[in-house]
Design a protein around this motif. Structure first.
Motif, PDB file in Angstrom:
ATOM      1  N   ARG A   4     -15.738  14.371  21.845  1.00 24.80           N
ATOM      2  CA  ARG A   4     -15.404  15.212  20.593  1.00 24.80           C
ATOM      3  C   ARG A   4     -15.693  13.914  19.696  1.00 24.80           C
ATOM      4  NH1 ARG A   4     -11.515  14.256  16.919  1.00 24.80           N
ATOM      5  NH2 ARG A   4     -11.039  16.255  15.601  1.00 24.80           N
ATOM      6  N   LEU A   5     -16.835  14.826  18.796  1.00 26.58           N
ATOM      7  CA  LEU A   5     -17.500  13.680  17.973  1.00 26.58           C
ATOM      8  C   LEU A   5     -17.363  14.763  16.601  1.00 26.58           C
ATOM      9  CD1 LEU A   5     -18.530  10.913  17.157  1.00 26.58           C
ATOM     10  CD2 LEU A   5     -20.716  12.186  17.307  1.00 26.58           C
ATOM     11  N   ALA A   6     -16.514  15.033  16.046  1.00 23.39           N
ATOM     12  CA  ALA A   6     -15.918  15.570  14.156  1.00 23.39           C
ATOM     13  C   ALA A   6     -16.580  14.511  13.462  1.00 23.39           C
ATOM     14  CB  ALA A   6     -14.394  15.881  14.409  1.00 23.39           C
ATOM     15  N   ILE A   7     -17.308  15.679  12.846  1.00 21.86           N
ATOM     16  CA  ILE A   7     -18.008  15.322  10.932  1.00 21.86           C
ATOM     17  C   ILE A   7     -17.160  15.910  10.158  1.00 21.86           C
ATOM     18  CG2 ILE A   7     -20.445  14.816  10.475  1.00 21.86           C
ATOM     19  CD1 ILE A   7     -19.858  13.291  12.646  1.00 21.86           C
ATOM     20  N   HIS A   8     -16.718  14.651   8.940  1.00 22.32           N
ATOM     21  CA  HIS A   8     -16.535  15.161   7.876  1.00 22.32           C
ATOM     22  C   HIS A   8     -17.028  15.390   6.769  1.00 22.32           C
ATOM     23  CE1 HIS A   8     -12.831  17.082  10.263  1.00 22.32           C
ATOM     24  NE2 HIS A   8     -12.974  15.937  10.909  1.00 22.32           N
ATOM     25  N   VAL A   9     -17.356  15.956   5.962  1.00 24.41           N
ATOM     26  CA  VAL A   9     -18.287  15.347   4.989  1.00 24.41           C
ATOM     27  C   VAL A   9     -17.574  15.267   3.498  1.00 24.41           C
ATOM     28  CG1 VAL A   9     -20.313  15.399   3.427  1.00 24.41           C
ATOM     29  CG2 VAL A   9     -20.237  16.224   6.028  1.00 24.41           C
ATOM     30  N   GLY A  10     -17.048  14.158   2.714  1.00 30.61           N
ATOM     31  CA  GLY A  10     -16.673  13.969   1.423  1.00 30.61           C
ATOM     32  C   GLY A  10     -17.189  15.122   0.940  1.00 30.61           C
ATOM     33  N   PRO A  11     -16.498  14.531  -0.036  1.00 28.05           N
ATOM     34  CA  PRO A  11     -17.353  15.027  -1.710  1.00 28.05           C
ATOM     35  C   PRO A  11     -18.046  14.267  -2.664  1.00 28.05           C
ATOM     36  CG  PRO A  11     -14.572  15.553  -1.938  1.00 28.05           C
ATOM     37  CD  PRO A  11     -15.129  14.458  -0.948  1.00 28.05           C
ATOM     38  N   LEU A  30     -23.454   7.757  17.109  1.00 26.70           N
ATOM     39  CA  LEU A  30     -22.510   7.648  17.823  1.00 26.70           C
ATOM     40  C   LEU A  30     -22.210   9.024  18.832  1.00 26.70           C
ATOM     41  CD1 LEU A  30     -20.536   7.562  14.798  1.00 26.70           C
ATOM     42  CD2 LEU A  30     -21.164   5.401  16.550  1.00 26.70           C
ATOM     43  N   ALA A  31     -23.259  10.004  18.820  1.00 21.44           N
ATOM     44  CA  ALA A  31     -23.523  10.460  20.109  1.00 21.44           C
ATOM     45  C   ALA A  31     -24.480  10.317  21.279  1.00 21.44           C
ATOM     46  CB  ALA A  31     -23.392  12.214  19.872  1.00 21.44           C
ATOM     47  N   ALA A  32     -25.110   9.545  21.225  1.00 18.68           N
ATOM     48  CA  ALA A  32     -26.233   8.867  22.248  1.00 18.68           C
ATOM     49  C   ALA A  32     -25.860   8.171  23.140  1.00 18.68           C
ATOM     50  CB  ALA A  32     -27.678   9.477  21.545  1.00 18.68           C
ATOM     51  N   ASP A  33     -24.503   6.841  22.074  1.00 19.60           N
ATOM     52  CA  ASP A  33     -24.491   5.842  23.352  1.00 19.60           C
ATOM     53  C   ASP A  33     -23.446   6.190  23.761  1.00 19.60           C
ATOM     54  OD1 ASP A  33     -24.964   2.876  22.426  1.00 19.60           O
ATOM     55  OD2 ASP A  33     -22.357   3.358  22.633  1.00 19.60           O
ATOM     56  N   SER A  34     -24.122   5.645  25.364  1.00 20.66           N
ATOM     57  CA  SER A  34     -23.151   5.559  25.978  1.00 20.66           C
ATOM     58  C   SER A  34     -21.521   4.833  25.668  1.00 20.66           C
ATOM     59  CB  SER A  34     -23.508   5.384  27.409  1.00 20.66           C
ATOM     60  OG  SER A  34     -23.616   3.614  27.511  1.00 20.66           O
ATOM     61  N   LEU A  35     -21.688   3.979  25.729  1.00 24.05           N
ATOM     62  CA  LEU A  35     -20.833   3.362  25.673  1.00 24.05           C
ATOM     63  C   LEU A  35     -19.076   4.220  24.231  1.00 24.05           C
ATOM     64  CD1 LEU A  35     -18.395   1.251  26.478  1.00 24.05           C
ATOM     65  CD2 LEU A  35     -19.720  -0.082  24.330  1.00 24.05           C
ATOM     66  N   VAL A  36     -20.119   4.567  23.231  1.00 26.80           N
ATOM     67  CA  VAL A  36     -19.088   5.393  22.269  1.00 26.80           C
ATOM     68  C   VAL A  36     -18.980   6.494  22.594  1.00 26.80           C
ATOM     69  CG1 VAL A  36     -19.221   5.717  20.052  1.00 26.80           C
ATOM     70  CG2 VAL A  36     -20.166   3.473  21.095  1.00 26.80           C
ATOM     71  N   GLN A  61     -15.424  -0.478  21.992  1.00 25.30           N
ATOM     72  CA  GLN A  61     -16.167   1.507  21.601  1.00 25.30           C
ATOM     73  C   GLN A  61     -16.114   0.304  20.229  1.00 25.30           C
ATOM     74  OE1 GLN A  61     -13.211   3.619  24.176  1.00 25.30           O
ATOM     75  NE2 GLN A  61     -15.207   3.981  24.065  1.00 25.30           N
ATOM     76  N   LYS A  62     -14.527   0.612  19.703  1.00 25.30           N
ATOM     77  CA  LYS A  62     -14.897   0.681  18.551  1.00 25.30           C
ATOM     78  C   LYS A  62     -16.054  -0.411  17.715  1.00 25.30           C
ATOM     79  CE  LYS A  62     -11.229  -0.883  14.839  1.00 25.30           C
ATOM     80  NZ  LYS A  62     -10.291  -1.610  14.450  1.00 25.30           N
ATOM     81  N   ASP A  63     -16.082  -1.430  18.754  1.00 19.88           N
ATOM     82  CA  ASP A  63     -17.499  -2.284  17.953  1.00 19.88           C
ATOM     83  C   ASP A  63     -18.956  -2.129  18.146  1.00 19.88           C
ATOM     84  OD1 ASP A  63     -15.079  -4.555  16.887  1.00 19.88           O
ATOM     85  OD2 ASP A  63     -15.390  -5.550  18.837  1.00 19.88           O
ATOM     86  N   LYS A  64     -18.932  -1.662  18.804  1.00 20.20           N
ATOM     87  CA  LYS A  64     -20.026  -0.679  18.899  1.00 20.20           C
ATOM     88  C   LYS A  64     -20.217   0.069  17.861  1.00 20.20           C
ATOM     89  CE  LYS A  64     -23.877  -0.022  21.785  1.00 20.20           C
ATOM     90  NZ  LYS A  64     -24.293   0.419  22.538  1.00 20.20           N
TER      91      LYS A  64
END
Length: 87
Positions: A4-11, A30-36, A61-64
């Motif tokens: 799940r990779l949710a994308i939220h754009v702020g104002p 982020l979606a393309a990286d096998s670790l993340v 994963q956080k660091d990457k």
């Protein structure tokens, strides 16, 4: 864990095309990286500052995710609020 990779754009101010491009590029990296990509990461972009939120299973994963996002053109800084949640 489902991917799940949710994308939220702020104002955004007028002329937010660069923010939208940065958001799309960060999402793609982020979606393309096998670790993340297995993480649950929300991405928010405001004035070149990207905030990462969500949960991953490991510190690496956080660091990457932060390293990948910092490499995106137009990103001035990254605020990494990702938490680690062991399975």
């Amino acid at each position: 864990m489902p991917i799940r990779l949710a994308i939220h754009v702020g104002p955004q101010k007028t002329g937010s095309t660069s923010a939208q491009r940065a958001l799309a590029a960060a999402r793609q990296r982020l979606a393309a990286d096998s670790l993340v990509k297995g993480g649950n990461i929300d991405v928010d972009v405001k004035a070149g500052v990207v905030t990462l939120k969500g949960k991953v299973q490991e510190q690496k994963q956080k660091d990457k995710a932060e390293r990948l996002t910092k490499k995106v053109s137009g990103v001035k800084s990254v605020v990494n609020q990702i938490t680690i949640e062991k399975p």
